[in-house]
Design an enzyme around this catalytic site. Sequence first.
Site, PDB file in Angstrom:
ATOM      1  N   GLU A  60     -63.091  28.172 107.614  1.00 25.50           N
ATOM      2  CA  GLU A  60     -61.680  27.911 107.568  1.00 25.50           C
ATOM      3  C   GLU A  60     -60.915  28.643 108.298  1.00 25.50           C
ATOM      4  O   GLU A  60     -59.755  28.540 109.052  1.00 25.50           O
ATOM      5  CB  GLU A  60     -61.295  27.407 106.447  1.00 25.50           C
ATOM      6  N   PHE A  86     -60.613  23.686 100.481  1.00 30.13           N
ATOM      7  CA  PHE A  86     -61.138  25.040 101.415  1.00 30.13           C
ATOM      8  C   PHE A  86     -59.987  25.768 102.146  1.00 30.13           C
ATOM      9  O   PHE A  86     -60.449  26.852 102.872  1.00 30.13           O
ATOM     10  CB  PHE A  86     -62.261  24.337 102.444  1.00 30.13           C
ATOM     11  N   HIS A 129     -62.899  19.515  96.040  1.00 28.66           N
ATOM     12  CA  HIS A 129     -62.717  18.388  96.827  1.00 28.66           C
ATOM     13  C   HIS A 129     -61.350  17.307  96.604  1.00 28.66           C
ATOM     14  O   HIS A 129     -61.159  16.542  97.399  1.00 28.66           O
ATOM     15  CB  HIS A 129     -63.870  17.648  96.962  1.00 28.66           C
TER      16      HIS A 129
END
Length: 326
Positions: A60, A86, A129
Amino acid sequence: MAQMTMIQAIKDAMRVELERDPNVILFGEDVGHVGGVFRATEGLQKEFGEERVFDTPLAESAIGGLAVGLGIQGFRPIAEIQFVGFIYEALDQICVQAARMRYRSGGRYNSPIVFRTPFGGGVKAAELHTDALEGLLVQTPGIKVVVPSNPYDAKGLLISAIRDNDPVFFMEHLNLYRAFRAEVPEGEYTIELGKANVVREGSDVTIITYGAMVHTSVKAAEEIEKTQGVKVEVIDLRTLIPLDIETIVTSIKKTNRAIIVQEAQKTSGVAAEVIAQINEKAILHLEAPVLRIAPPDTIYPFAQIEDAWLPSPASVIAGINQVLEF
């Protein structure tokens, strides 16, 4: 007019802009041949080529750094972060490099970047998530934060975000991707960033919310009107930064009571900021303290207790009764 899910509307917005502007490019983990983990970019690499729609390494920080570099060279990157959890790996690139580019360069450079990312609970997903991390971005000057609640808004807001000359953090709720279809115009249209939408008019209480909580709040409003005759106004913020405080104040002058419903943990989030601004600009119109309906300040729970942790229509109705009975 076409009937689209939110994920289809998001892909359509990117297709419109890729076709209109050759400087728009799209990249992220698995967004090319695979079409993204949720298929938001499915078919776009085949349509626009590997130089404009391409995969990146699983890094990322590299996605964010690439976006910043391309932005100052005149491109309009759409950088996908596969899940919002993330972004910690890319916070320097998003919150320091991209957000400050216009200011630190004295206007010589800017960062016309859209950072797209799914977020949100109710889908029984794995850790990192589903968190709602908008508070991290809301406290960062120089970046706009957008959270659509329906397919029509998603397309119009995303096109506006891609055309914006400063970075935009665009948060797409997982549970809304394929939850329902709605009419979405073909071709291009924009929705102004920083303009909220009154999705349900009422006269007794104002609910201010965004994302999937718009639908939770509307269900609560419909139920309490049916059972108790209470008329609830629901405002969908659409954009958290800039915040449309004028629409909020106008509603509070009518209802004199307000509740903020958010999916993020309670402390120091969007709700806290909205309440602070209400206190600054509309406190004399209030007949009860402004209430927050939000999850507790804990780590996001495991799937088995997720439904009990998230705000529900029942908890919103309890909040409405609390401010009415004050």
